[in-house]
Design an enzyme around this catalytic site. Structure first.
Site, PDB file in Angstrom:
ATOM      1  N   GLU A 154       0.814  -1.223   0.000  1.00  0.00           N
ATOM      2  CA  GLU A 154       0.000   0.000   0.000  1.00  0.00           C
ATOM      3  C   GLU A 154       0.846   1.272   0.000  1.00  0.00           C
ATOM      4  O   GLU A 154       0.746   2.100   0.924  1.00  0.00           O
ATOM      5  CB  GLU A 154      -0.964   0.002   1.193  1.00  0.00           C
ATOM      6  CG  GLU A 154      -1.956  -1.145   1.143  1.00  0.00           C
ATOM      7  CD  GLU A 154      -2.950  -1.123   2.295  1.00  0.00           C
ATOM      8  OE1 GLU A 154      -2.831  -0.270   3.192  1.00  0.00           O
ATOM      9  OE2 GLU A 154      -3.856  -1.972   2.294  1.00  0.00           O
TER      10      GLU A 154
ATOM     11  N   GLU B 246      -5.327  -8.433   0.469  1.00  0.00           N
ATOM     12  CA  GLU B 246      -5.971  -8.116   1.755  1.00  0.00           C
ATOM     13  C   GLU B 246      -7.456  -7.886   1.524  1.00  0.00           C
ATOM     14  O   GLU B 246      -7.841  -7.152   0.599  1.00  0.00           O
ATOM     15  CB  GLU B 246      -5.411  -6.841   2.396  1.00  0.00           C
ATOM     16  CG  GLU B 246      -4.045  -6.992   2.991  1.00  0.00           C
ATOM     17  CD  GLU B 246      -3.560  -5.722   3.702  1.00  0.00           C
ATOM     18  OE1 GLU B 246      -4.400  -4.911   4.153  1.00  0.00           O
ATOM     19  OE2 GLU B 246      -2.339  -5.560   3.787  1.00  0.00           O
TER      20      GLU B 246
HETATM   21  O1  IFM Z   1      -4.024  -3.261   9.137  1.00  0.00           O
HETATM   22  C1  IFM Z   1      -3.993  -2.683   7.874  1.00  0.00           C
HETATM   23  C2  IFM Z   1      -2.837  -3.228   7.067  1.00  0.00           C
HETATM   24  O2  IFM Z   1      -1.619  -3.032   7.715  1.00  0.00           O
HETATM   25  C3  IFM Z   1      -2.768  -2.544   5.727  1.00  0.00           C
HETATM   26  N1  IFM Z   1      -4.040  -2.608   5.041  1.00  0.00           N
HETATM   27  C4  IFM Z   1      -5.220  -2.221   5.798  1.00  0.00           C
HETATM   28  C5  IFM Z   1      -5.270  -2.958   7.119  1.00  0.00           C
HETATM   29  C6  IFM Z   1      -6.521  -2.535   7.914  1.00  0.00           C
HETATM   30  O3  IFM Z   1      -6.509  -1.183   8.168  1.00  0.00           O
END
Ligand code: IFM
Length: 443
Positions: A169, A352
């Protein structure tokens, strides 16, 4: 909670769960680890909602065998974790700290011993503090340092990691960490944070070459995406939506896939040198997609420093983070990536997807989380719809295996399939863990 059975996914589809180093490992002083920007930030008063730090977190550094057993019990074929750069290079430069790499070697071997593919992210926001002191990602040199670190990791683990993810990210690290100051390193540069985008992307491109020189495993990046939902239908609203889309969804993906930076006004990182865009566009094997929710956008008020305004999306259930639950947004995103990038787009893995709820053990110690089951059920059906629409999606990772330290929110947001009692470090699989194993993975 749904009762219909989960549709089948293609043979070989990769089922996994994700975590990151600073959110679960703890042991911040163990075996020569250096300080990271998140140690500094978390220890600064007023930065974290509950005043906590990741000093101990889930103590995964010492309990990784128990956590790998939980993965094995879940039946997943892959585990996405991140490597803490300051464990490998305590000051972000120079020779590798052997003891730091030893930990990841033990973890990787434990995973392989349980038939779980290690998927390693090299940078999930925990920059060595020494590099930040030299300008961090605002400094072009950090890109070169990142490639050296990638080389050190690949030299040790290149024969066993099954998928590399360079950055996690980079948009969030740029915007929350350098634009708005709510994540480490806490800089509030607004649009002057764009060099952070370019230097992360340059580091990614240089790291791709370093990894390829040492490892035959595929290479990916994990981007965060949020499809725009317009909250108005004027030309100004549409222009605002396009501006937000360029910032959140295209700023990192267009140059990665060979299109250069979006041409919207004000989005020039200003630090691009000849040849950089070719380095950034080095072919990748997989695009990692992190999705949580769409963003409501309308035209900004006169005089606003931003070309858009973010507005709440009404009419959806909400998670404990107050994020709207919009599974269709994931389908639209996946189909939209295919439609936008066509043949340039490599296969996608959803690296994710998940949700926070206030999960509490009942009197018998069980943790029932029907909202998470409904969330995952809806998002998995959305992925299946995208596959049916012809999008090449080859994997899905739940965020997260464990409840963990959620950055500026500290311990107040629980994303895990497994509940963690932080006082005792007791792990309790939630009902979503059994559901994911039995209804989805079906090992
Ligand atoms: O916990 C985070 C992760 O580190 C990166 N993506 C979003 C998740 C939830 O906020």
């Amino acid at each position: 909670m749904t009762t219909a059975s989960m549709p089948d996914f293609p043979t070989g589809f990769r089922w996994g769960v994700s975590t990151s180093a600073y959110q679960i490992e703890g042991a911040v002083d163990a075996d020569g680890r250096g300080p990271s920007i998140w140690d500094t930030f978390a220890h600064s008063p007023g930065r974290i909602a509950d005043g906590s730090t990741g000093d101990v977190a889930c103590d995964h550094y010492h309990r990784y065998r128990e956590d790998v057993a939980l993965l094995a019990g879940l039946g997943v074929s892959a585990y996405r974790f991140s490597i803490a750069w300051p464990r490998v290079q305590p000051t972000g430069a120079g020779a590798a700290d052997s003891a730091g790499l030893d930990f990841y070697e033990r973890l990787v071997d434990e995973l392989l011993g349980h038939g779980v593919d290690p998927v390693a992210t090299l940078f999930h926001w925990d920059l060595p503090q020494a590099l930040e002191d030299a300008g961090g990602w605002l400094n072009r040199d950090t890109a070169a340092r990142f490639a050296e670190y990638a080389d050190l990791v690949a030299a040790r683990l290149g024969d066993r990691v099954k998928l590399w993810i360079t950055l996690n990210e980079p948009f969030v690290h740029m915007s929350l960490g350098h634009g708005m100051g709510v994540h480490a390193p806490g800089r509030m540069l607004l649009f002057d944070a764009f060099p952070v985008a370019h230097h992360q992307l340059l580091g990614h491109g240089l790291a791709v070459s370093a990894l390829r020189a040492r490892s035959s495993s595929p290479v990916a990046i994990a981007n965060n995406y949020s499809p725009v939902r317009l909250a108005g239908d004027t030309d100004a609203d549409r222009a605002a939506g396009a501006a937000y889309d360029a910032l959140h969804n295209r700023l990192f993906t267009d140059p990665l896939l060979g299109l250069g930076y979006p041409e919207e006004p004000g989005f020039d990182p200003g630090v691009v040198r000849d040849g950089d865009l070719d380095v950034i566009a080095a072919p990748i094997d997989v695009l990692g997609v992190n999705y949580y929710n769409p963003t409501g956008i309308r035209a900004a008020e006169e005089g606003s420093p931003l070309p858009f305004e973010i507005v709440p999306l009404d009419g959806y259930p909400r998670t404990a983070f107050d994020w709207p639950v919009v599974p269709d947004g994931l389908r639209d995103l996946l189909v939209g990536l295919r439609d936008t990038y066509g043949d340039r787009l490599p296969p996608i893995q959803v690296t994710e997807s998940g949700c926070a709820y206030d999960d509490v053990p009942d009197a018998d110690g069980r943790v029932d989380d029907p909202e998470r089951i409904a969330y995952l059920d809806g998002h998995l059906r959305a992925v299946r719809e995208a596959i049916d629409a012809g999008v090449d999606v080859t994997g899905y990772f739940v965020w997260s295996l464990l409840d963990n330290w959620e950055w500026a929110e500290g311990f107040t947001k629980r994303f895990g399939l497994v509940h963690v009692d932080y006082a005792t470090q007791t792990r309790t699989p939630k009902s979503s863990y059994a559901w994911f194993r039995d209804a989805v993975v079906r090992p």
